[in-house]
Design a protein around this motif. Structure first.
Motif, PDB file in Angstrom:
ATOM      1  N   ILE A   1       8.771 -49.219 -10.195  1.00  0.00           N
ATOM      2  CA  ILE A   1       9.556 -49.598  -8.702  1.00  0.00           C
ATOM      3  C   ILE A   1       9.007 -50.950  -8.609  1.00  0.00           C
ATOM      4  CG2 ILE A   1       8.898 -48.205  -6.248  1.00  0.00           C
ATOM      5  CD1 ILE A   1       8.157 -45.493  -7.960  1.00  0.00           C
ATOM      6  N   LYS A   2       7.839 -51.512  -8.080  1.00  0.00           N
ATOM      7  CA  LYS A   2       7.449 -52.165  -7.386  1.00  0.00           C
ATOM      8  C   LYS A   2       8.350 -53.620  -8.077  1.00  0.00           C
ATOM      9  CE  LYS A   2       3.468 -55.297  -5.909  1.00  0.00           C
ATOM     10  NZ  LYS A   2       1.973 -55.309  -6.598  1.00  0.00           N
ATOM     11  N   ALA A   3       7.997 -53.501  -9.176  1.00  0.00           N
ATOM     12  CA  ALA A   3       9.046 -55.076 -10.113  1.00  0.00           C
ATOM     13  C   ALA A   3      10.893 -54.647  -9.996  1.00  0.00           C
ATOM     14  CB  ALA A   3       8.213 -54.952 -11.197  1.00  0.00           C
ATOM     15  N   GLY A   4      11.313 -53.683 -10.065  1.00  0.00           N
ATOM     16  CA  GLY A   4      12.375 -53.601  -9.939  1.00  0.00           C
ATOM     17  C   GLY A   4      13.042 -53.598 -10.681  1.00  0.00           C
ATOM     18  N   ARG A   5      12.503 -53.495 -12.240  1.00  0.00           N
ATOM     19  CA  ARG A   5      13.177 -54.191 -13.827  1.00  0.00           C
ATOM     20  C   ARG A   5      12.533 -52.852 -14.476  1.00  0.00           C
ATOM     21  NH1 ARG A   5       9.433 -57.203 -16.358  1.00  0.00           N
ATOM     22  NH2 ARG A   5       7.762 -58.252 -14.613  1.00  0.00           N
ATOM     23  N   GLU A   6      12.573 -52.844 -15.531  1.00  0.00           N
ATOM     24  CA  GLU A   6      12.012 -52.878 -16.475  1.00  0.00           C
ATOM     25  C   GLU A   6      10.855 -53.040 -17.504  1.00  0.00           C
ATOM     26  OE1 GLU A   6      15.273 -53.575 -20.157  1.00  0.00           O
ATOM     27  OE2 GLU A   6      13.453 -54.978 -20.881  1.00  0.00           O
ATOM     28  N   VAL A   7       9.646 -52.918 -17.688  1.00  0.00           N
ATOM     29  CA  VAL A   7       8.229 -53.299 -17.737  1.00  0.00           C
ATOM     30  C   VAL A   7       7.903 -52.368 -18.756  1.00  0.00           C
ATOM     31  CG1 VAL A   7       5.918 -51.971 -16.991  1.00  0.00           C
ATOM     32  CG2 VAL A   7       7.877 -52.723 -15.509  1.00  0.00           C
ATOM     33  N   GLN A   8       8.229 -52.902 -20.389  1.00  0.00           N
ATOM     34  CA  GLN A   8       6.895 -52.677 -21.752  1.00  0.00           C
ATOM     35  C   GLN A   8       5.660 -52.454 -21.012  1.00  0.00           C
ATOM     36  OE1 GLN A   8       9.107 -54.900 -24.935  1.00  0.00           O
ATOM     37  NE2 GLN A   8      10.739 -54.924 -23.453  1.00  0.00           N
ATOM     38  N   LEU A   9       4.794 -50.945 -21.857  1.00  0.00           N
ATOM     39  CA  LEU A   9       3.245 -51.226 -22.286  1.00  0.00           C
ATOM     40  C   LEU A   9       3.058 -49.889 -23.056  1.00  0.00           C
ATOM     41  CD1 LEU A   9       2.452 -48.886 -19.365  1.00  0.00           C
ATOM     42  CD2 LEU A   9       4.874 -49.260 -19.668  1.00  0.00           C
ATOM     43  N   GLU A  10       2.032 -50.391 -23.278  1.00  0.00           N
ATOM     44  CA  GLU A  10       1.173 -49.370 -24.447  1.00  0.00           C
ATOM     45  C   GLU A  10       1.187 -48.214 -23.716  1.00  0.00           C
ATOM     46  OE1 GLU A  10      -0.544 -50.572 -27.239  1.00  0.00           O
ATOM     47  OE2 GLU A  10       0.941 -52.337 -27.821  1.00  0.00           O
ATOM     48  N   GLU A  11       1.078 -47.058 -24.288  1.00  0.00           N
ATOM     49  CA  GLU A  11       0.958 -45.871 -23.673  1.00  0.00           C
ATOM     50  C   GLU A  11      -0.072 -44.620 -24.681  1.00  0.00           C
ATOM     51  OE1 GLU A  11       3.881 -44.441 -21.400  1.00  0.00           O
ATOM     52  OE2 GLU A  11       3.341 -44.951 -20.088  1.00  0.00           O
ATOM     53  N   SER A  12      -1.296 -44.341 -24.361  1.00  0.00           N
ATOM     54  CA  SER A  12      -1.783 -43.372 -25.972  1.00  0.00           C
ATOM     55  C   SER A  12      -1.517 -42.341 -25.441  1.00  0.00           C
ATOM     56  CB  SER A  12      -3.456 -43.738 -25.440  1.00  0.00           C
ATOM     57  OG  SER A  12      -3.341 -45.210 -26.236  1.00  0.00           O
TER      58      SER A  12
ATOM     59  N   SER B   1      -2.235 -33.600 -33.386  1.00  0.00           N
ATOM     60  CA  SER B   1      -2.194 -34.083 -35.016  1.00  0.00           C
ATOM     61  C   SER B   1      -3.189 -35.495 -34.258  1.00  0.00           C
ATOM     62  CB  SER B   1      -0.982 -34.533 -35.525  1.00  0.00           C
ATOM     63  OG  SER B   1      -0.750 -35.283 -34.082  1.00  0.00           O
ATOM     64  N   GLY B   2      -3.645 -35.950 -33.132  1.00  0.00           N
ATOM     65  CA  GLY B   2      -4.593 -36.931 -32.814  1.00  0.00           C
ATOM     66  C   GLY B   2      -3.990 -38.508 -31.409  1.00  0.00           C
ATOM     67  N   PRO B   3      -4.822 -38.671 -31.381  1.00  0.00           N
ATOM     68  CA  PRO B   3      -4.220 -39.751 -30.213  1.00  0.00           C
ATOM     69  C   PRO B   3      -2.884 -40.829 -30.881  1.00  0.00           C
ATOM     70  CG  PRO B   3      -6.442 -40.895 -31.308  1.00  0.00           C
ATOM     71  CD  PRO B   3      -6.058 -39.588 -32.106  1.00  0.00           C
ATOM     72  N   HIS B   4      -2.142 -41.073 -30.652  1.00  0.00           N
ATOM     73  CA  HIS B   4      -0.789 -41.508 -31.188  1.00  0.00           C
ATOM     74  C   HIS B   4      -0.489 -42.503 -29.565  1.00  0.00           C
ATOM     75  CE1 HIS B   4       1.066 -39.319 -34.189  1.00  0.00           C
ATOM     76  NE2 HIS B   4       0.141 -38.197 -33.745  1.00  0.00           N
ATOM     77  N   THR B   5      -0.447 -43.706 -30.038  1.00  0.00           N
ATOM     78  CA  THR B   5      -0.260 -44.926 -29.675  1.00  0.00           C
ATOM     79  C   THR B   5       1.777 -44.544 -29.403  1.00  0.00           C
ATOM     80  OG1 THR B   5      -1.852 -45.895 -30.062  1.00  0.00           O
ATOM     81  CG2 THR B   5      -0.544 -47.974 -28.773  1.00  0.00           C
ATOM     82  N   TYR B   6       1.711 -45.520 -28.012  1.00  0.00           N
ATOM     83  CA  TYR B   6       4.222 -45.684 -28.090  1.00  0.00           C
ATOM     84  C   TYR B   6       3.818 -46.939 -27.524  1.00  0.00           C
ATOM     85  CZ  TYR B   6       4.483 -40.615 -29.531  1.00  0.00           C
ATOM     86  OH  TYR B   6       5.164 -38.987 -30.480  1.00  0.00           O
ATOM     87  N   LEU B   7       4.779 -47.582 -27.621  1.00  0.00           N
ATOM     88  CA  LEU B   7       4.987 -48.837 -27.093  1.00  0.00           C
ATOM     89  C   LEU B   7       6.124 -47.743 -25.794  1.00  0.00           C
ATOM     90  CD1 LEU B   7       5.791 -51.155 -26.241  1.00  0.00           C
ATOM     91  CD2 LEU B   7       7.180 -51.641 -28.227  1.00  0.00           C
ATOM     92  N   SER B   8       6.281 -47.870 -24.733  1.00  0.00           N
ATOM     93  CA  SER B   8       6.819 -47.790 -23.406  1.00  0.00           C
ATOM     94  C   SER B   8       7.676 -49.070 -22.608  1.00  0.00           C
ATOM     95  CB  SER B   8       5.971 -46.421 -22.896  1.00  0.00           C
ATOM     96  OG  SER B   8       5.601 -44.848 -23.019  1.00  0.00           O
ATOM     97  N   VAL B   9       9.360 -48.588 -23.196  1.00  0.00           N
ATOM     98  CA  VAL B   9       9.811 -48.992 -21.490  1.00  0.00           C
ATOM     99  C   VAL B   9      10.263 -48.326 -20.661  1.00  0.00           C
ATOM    100  CG1 VAL B   9      11.960 -50.442 -22.014  1.00  0.00           C
ATOM    101  CG2 VAL B   9      10.904 -50.434 -24.145  1.00  0.00           C
ATOM    102  N   LYS B  10       9.806 -48.866 -19.684  1.00  0.00           N
ATOM    103  CA  LYS B  10       9.841 -47.666 -18.681  1.00  0.00           C
ATOM    104  C   LYS B  10      10.968 -48.979 -17.701  1.00  0.00           C
ATOM    105  CE  LYS B  10       5.693 -45.775 -17.814  1.00  0.00           C
ATOM    106  NZ  LYS B  10       6.026 -44.384 -18.249  1.00  0.00           N
ATOM    107  N   PHE B  11      11.949 -48.344 -16.903  1.00  0.00           N
ATOM    108  CA  PHE B  11      13.949 -48.928 -16.171  1.00  0.00           C
ATOM    109  C   PHE B  11      13.668 -48.292 -15.071  1.00  0.00           C
ATOM    110  CE2 PHE B  11      16.502 -46.321 -18.058  1.00  0.00           C
ATOM    111  CZ  PHE B  11      16.036 -46.144 -19.389  1.00  0.00           C
TER     112      PHE B  11
END
Length: 476
Positions: A145-156, A161-171
């Motif tokens: 919201i602050k950036a006003g554009r898409e942001v890519q980050l890794e989320e766990s 089945s155990g911990p998973h890492t996701y590449l998330s694109v938030k926009f």
């Protein structure tokens, strides 16, 4: 019974055609008695022209309705296809309100957080995740919201089945006033291949399967386009990537397009920007662009829609409205210049049209206050004036039964002024395609003056006979 818009158009067309035809008959029989023949032909010419224009407008309307129906079916099909793609992708997709409440999640996202069988939509992360994790996701949303554009980050995510890492694109998602109203999220599991190979393949699949045209570009050239854009413009992907994209822009729109690109490079979002592009076959198409720029690389990401048909439809609608208005004006001109009163009532027996002659006869200017039932305004008598004419035999009543009445000679005595009019009444039913009466047309010809002159001539004839030695023949 609800009548479809198509049937209403057809009914209106039939009513207008019948009215024009009746007007032609009336003019043909009436005008020669009062004016030069040239005016008759002029009036008939106007009627024929109006009939032609009514027919043209009718076919334009029906073709537009047919095109609209086809477009709606295509849109529904596309929406179902897109929903199917979203629900069957391996990426977890969601949309949240600014306050963190989920508006939409696909099947993959729902499967990651099975909260006792409850749908995630309407919930927030704090309702089904540990407070620490929920706070982390909330902070990431606020960054978007602050950036006003898409942001890519890794989320766990801690899954069964155990911990998973996701590449998330938030926009951010913007409303019509360019205000952020929601946050979209596309998360791709990159646990097994941290390098992002699977993420790239998923992105490529989504990119290539998109119904909308998707573009990645620098300020001068396309870096990547999906097949939809090539299909839209008629070029191969190689042709689009080989030349500066300015080559394909219509020359009159090039300067303002370059100005928008400069704004985009400075961080301004491009929302619904419209310009014209030259297709391979030489035709011109209007495209609408929504784009954003990535600050780190300077590349542009855009979604493109073809709005040529929509703009053409708007133009045709404006032209159609102008033509309908012109046709209505001509029809009104004809109606107001004939000597007979004309009434048109729908199947609910409500007056939908009355010309000025009819208004004067009834002494009412507001058409809606005139009743098709003459007995509401007049005492209807036989010509001799000593006996009431049966209401069930009047033209309007018979017309709604599907019967035709021609030149019914009656005497109308106004209930308000007691003014007398000797008139000829005619009535015609108007049928729809199912042979049901949908309207009635009644014409009122005032022959009071004719009858007065006729009686005066008869009187003078009787007075003159003895003067010329006329002797009536004796009956044997």
């Amino acid at each position: 019974m609800k009548i479809s818009f198509e049937k209403k158009i057809l009914a209106g067309y039939i009513i207008n055609m019948v009215v024009m035809f009746l007007l032609g008959i009336i003019l043909w029989n009436i005008i020669p008695l009062t004016t030069e023949p040239v005016w008759l032909w002029a009036a008939m010419g106007l009627i024929i022209l109006s009939l032609g224009m009514l027919t043209t407008v009718f076919f334009i309307l029906t073709s537009q309705l047919r095109a609209k129906r086809i477009s709606e079916q295509a849109l529904l099909k596309n929406e179902k296809l897109l929903q199917s793609i979203i629900d069957n992708t391996n990426s977890a997709i969601s949309v949240k309100k600014i306050n963190g409440e989920y508006l939409f999640v696909n099947k993959e996202f729902q499967s990651l957080f099975p909260i006792n069988g409850k749908n995630i939509v309407g919930s927030t992360n704090h309702e089904f995740l540990p407070s620490e994790v929920a706070d982390r996701y909330r902070n990431a949303d606020l960054e978007v919201i602050k950036a006003g554009r898409e942001v890519q980050l890794e989320e766990s995510f801690e899954l069964p089945s155990g911990p998973h890492t996701y590449l998330s694109v938030k926009f951010p998602l913007f409303d019509a006033e360019n205000r952020i109203y929601a946050i979209g999220n596309i998360s791709t599991d990159i646990t097994e291949r941290k390098s992002g190979i699977d993420s790239l393949k998923a992105a490529d699949a989504f990119f290539n399967l998109s119904i909308d045209s998707l573009v990645i570009a620098t300020k001068e050239k396309f870096i990547k386009v999906n097949p939809a854009l090539g299909k839209l413009l008629g070029y191969t992907t190689a042709e689009l990537l080989d030349k500066p994209f300015a080559t394909f822009i219509f020359h009159d729109d090039l300067e303002r397009t370059e100005a928008e690109i400069e704004k985009l490079a400075q961080g301004t979002e491009l929302i619904n920007f419209k310009n014209r592009w030259v297709c391979k076959d030489g035709t011109i198409k209007w495209l609408a662009w929504n784009a954003t720029a990535e600050k780190t690389t300077g590349n542009f990401y855009a979604i493109v829609r073809d709005i040529t048909a929509a703009l053409q439809h708007e133009k045709e609608e404006e032209q159609l409205i102008d033509e309908l208005y012109e046709s209505q004006q001509k029809l009104n001109l004809i109606l107001e210049n004939i000597s007979d009163g004309v009434l048109v009532a729908n199947n609910k027996k409500k007056i939908i049209l009355a010309n000025e002659v009819a208004n004067r006869l009834f002494g009412i200017e507001d058409d809606s206050k005139i009743s098709i039932n003459l007995s509401d305004h007049f005492e209807v008598l036989y010509p001799e004036g000593n006996k009431t004419f049966p209401a069930q035999e009047l033209p309007a009543t018979r017309a709604f039964k599907g019967e035709i009445t021609n030149d019914l000679d009656v005497l109308l005595k106004s209930l308000s002024t007691e003014e007398m009019h000797r008139v000829l009444l005619s009535g015609r039913p108007i049928f729809n395609t199912e042979n049901k009466v949908i309207a009635a047309v009644v014409t009122i010809k005032d022959i009071s003056e004719y009858k007065r002159l006729e009686e005066e001539m008869e009187k003078r004839d009787q007075e003159a006979r003895p003067l010329i030695g006329f002797k009536p023949r004796k009956r044997k």
